[in-house]
Write an enzyme that holds these catalytic residues in place. Structure first.
Site, short mmCIF file in Angstrom:
data_model
loop_
_atom_site.label_atom_id
_atom_site.label_comp_id
_atom_site.label_asym_id
_atom_site.label_seq_id
_atom_site.Cartn_x
_atom_site.Cartn_y
_atom_site.Cartn_z
CD GLU A 119 -6.08 -4.64 4.17
OE1 GLU A 119 -5.94 -4.30 5.37
OE2 GLU A 119 -6.50 -3.89 3.29
CD GLU A 156 -2.89 0.97 2.47
OE1 GLU A 156 -2.81 0.00 3.24
OE2 GLU A 156 -3.82 1.80 2.52
CE1 TYR A 195 -3.35 -6.27 8.84
CE2 TYR A 195 -5.65 -5.60 8.75
CZ TYR A 195 -4.39 -5.63 8.18
OH TYR A 195 -4.15 -5.03 6.98
CG ASN A 238 -9.53 -1.68 1.51
OD1 ASN A 238 -9.20 -2.83 1.74
ND2 ASN A 238 -9.32 -0.69 2.39
CD GLU A 239 -10.21 -2.53 6.16
OE1 GLU A 239 -10.18 -1.45 6.78
OE2 GLU A 239 -9.55 -3.53 6.49
CD GLN A 295 0.33 -2.49 3.72
OE1 GLN A 295 1.12 -1.82 3.07
NE2 GLN A 295 -0.85 -2.03 4.10
O1 AHR Z 1 -3.00 -2.65 6.21
C1 AHR Z 1 -3.28 -1.46 6.88
C2 AHR Z 1 -4.73 -1.05 6.78
O2 AHR Z 1 -5.53 -1.98 7.47
C3 AHR Z 1 -5.34 -1.04 5.40
O3 AHR Z 1 -5.08 0.14 4.72
C4 AHR Z 1 -6.79 -1.17 5.68
O4 AHR Z 1 -7.49 -1.78 4.62
C5 AHR Z 1 -6.84 -1.97 6.97
O5 AHR Z 1 -7.68 -1.41 7.90
#
Ligand code: AHR
Length: 494
Positions: free
Chosen positions: A297, A26, A240, A173-174, A346
């Site tokens: 992600e 990103e 995450y 995205n999101e 990432q």
């Molecule tokens: O990866 C960091 C961020 O996490 C991304 O930009 C977003 O899609 C997510 O919330």
């Protein structure tokens, strides 16, 4: 204590899509700028502005697919700002990530060039949150149309004669959060509208990915599948591994307590439950499993390293991260019928990165080494496995102490293993059945450490690095492994 694993090499369970070993880069912190892009005038070793050392290291991972430009950045990105002569490109504010200047020097042409250098498939995420239908439609025309049209002509004026092959395209995205704070019903309608104009030109056939749920927002998945599943090829999911609280303190990457270690493993394993539950909803609308669950992600998210820009999400990477990566791969293998792609967040200098850079210097992280050891599973055939693990316990809670997965490719069997306990060693008895012959040669590699915060630094870049592993005995069709605490590795048979 010993655990038992039965591997039925003659029972095949489908292919492990290589795309689950995918990546995400990103416009965030030092991922794109510094991590990949140093510019054509840089004194560093580069090709057309892209770092050669980073590309060489990543090529060794056989990266199958690379997602770009975000993340949250994608829904603020206007692609036309990033094409044409660089000196004329708009300088804008990266409002999501540190409020720094984004000079748009890395745009569509540069990204496609990077993918060509990495020999990887591009996965581009379009802007629904603040972009228009026309803008998204014209981006596809710009990249993939080979005839005469305003966008194809403009691409040629900008130096690219032939269209690019583009398969993977994300429609936002999101969108439940940074991508527009939408309700699922509203986004489902927008998805239907935007994707209509995401055209297939000539031979180029797009795989359209709808913006999916956050963690356990099952209503989002239900709504998207009900309202638009026949118009999508994939639906994403973001999760995450955060040992602490997202807002009050996620926990340190380097200073890990026993409890945080355990919680990290527990939370990584939670991915299994999430995929199972989202898949169950998808099964209702898509029993043939045509629509892929795209985990675009995932990874650890800790507090930023002290003294670094909080908006840059720079964190160190330890043996703990390597186990999180190994566990995720085993979970993705398990669900390979539904999980068609996954992209760790990432690739360079951000969150659970493969590579960290400091000026001209570059180090490989423990996570990099798991991607490298596990690449043997890419597009391999999963084989049936049954794991009876003893528990790894802390404060009255328990999780399995080991995780194992196996696949076959090119007449070899690969068995990967993760041992989560940070203190005790263990042993595993593996019964390898169905080969119809003796085991033959067995070799191994392992990544382990003597401290749970062990990591690589610019001064000591190979502190955590894979070594040959032979602490096992082979007897007929059985392998008995002795595993140190905190270890992840791969055995190769044949
Ligand atoms: O990866 C960091 C961020 O996490 C991304 O930009 C977003 O899609 C997510 O919330």
């Amino acid at each position: 204590m010993s655990q038992k694993v039965v591997i039925n090499t003659d029972i095949k369970k489908g292919t492990i899509n290589k795309n689950i070993y995918g990546h995400f880069a990103e416009h965030l912190g030092r991922c794109i700028y510094e991590g990949f892009w140093v510019g054509e005038d840089s004194s560093m070793d580069h090709t057309n502005g892209i770092r050669n050392d980073v590309v060489a290291a990543l090529k060794n991972l056989n990266i199958p697919v690379l997602r770009w430009p975000g993340g949250c950045f994608a829904d603020e990105y206007h692609w036309k700002d990033g094409v044409g002569p660089r000196e004329n490109r708009k300088r804008m504010v990266n409002t999501h990530w540190g409020g720094v200047v984004e000079n748009n020097h890395f745009g569509t042409h540069e990204f496609m060039m990077l993918c060509e250098m990495l020999e990887t498939e591009p996965y581009i995420c379009g802007n629904v949150g603040s972009g228009t239908v026309q803008e998204m439609s014209e981006w596809i025309e710009y990249m993939t149309f080979d005839g005469e049209s305003p966008m194809a002509n403009w691409r040629q004026e900008n130096g690219r004669e032939k269209s690019w092959d583009l398969k993977y395209f994300g429609v936002g995205n999101e969108n439940w959060g940074c991508g527009g704070n939408m309700r699922p019903e509203f986004y489902a309608d927008l998805y239907r509208q935007y994707q209509t104009y995401v055209r297939n030109y000539g031979e180029n056939k797009l795989y359209k990915i709808a913006g999916g749920a956050n963690v356990d927002d099952f209503n989002w998945t239900e709504t998207l599948m009900r309202e638009a599943s026949w118009l999508m090829d994939g639906l994403s999911l973001h999760y995450y591994t955060i040992p602490g609280d997202f807002f009050k303190g996620k926990g340190s990457a380097l200073d890990t307590s026993e409890k945080e270690w355990y919680i990290t493993m527990q939370k990584a394993l939670h991915m299994d439950e999430l995929i199972t539950k989202h898949s169950t909803i998808m099964d209702k609308y898509d029993p043939e499993k045509r629509v892929g669950l795209i985990i675009d992600e995932w990874g650890t998210w800790f507090d930023v390293e002290p003294g670094t820009n909080p908006g840059f999400l720079y964190q160190q990477n330890t043996i703990r991260d390597s186990l999180v990566a190994g566990l995720h791969f085993h979970i993705f293998h398990k669900h390979s019928e539904r999980v068609q792609m996954a992209n760790i967040a990432q690739t360079v200098n951000v969150l659970q990165a493969m590579i960290l850079t400091e000026g001209e210097k570059m180090i490989l992280t423990p996570t990099y080494h798991v991607f490298e050891m596990f690449k043997v599973h890419q597009d391999a055939v999963k084989v049936d496995i049954d794991v009876s693990s003893h528990s790894y316990e802390l404060n009255g809670e328990e999780i399995p102490a080991v995780s194992v997965s196996a696949s076959t490719k090119n007449n070899q069997i690969h068995i990967s293993f993760c041992h989560l306990d940070d203190k005790q060693s263990t042993s595993i008895k593996m019964d390898v059945r169905g080969l119809g012959k003796e085991l033959g040669e067995v070799t191994g590699r392992i990544l382990t450490a003597d401290h749970k915060n062990a990591h690589n630094t610019f001064e000591n870049p190979e502190h955590v690095t894979p070594v040959a592993y032979d602490d096992f005995t082979v007897n007929d069709h059985q392998i008995e492994l002795r595993l140190p605490p905190m270890s992840v590795g791969v055995l190769t048979i044949g």
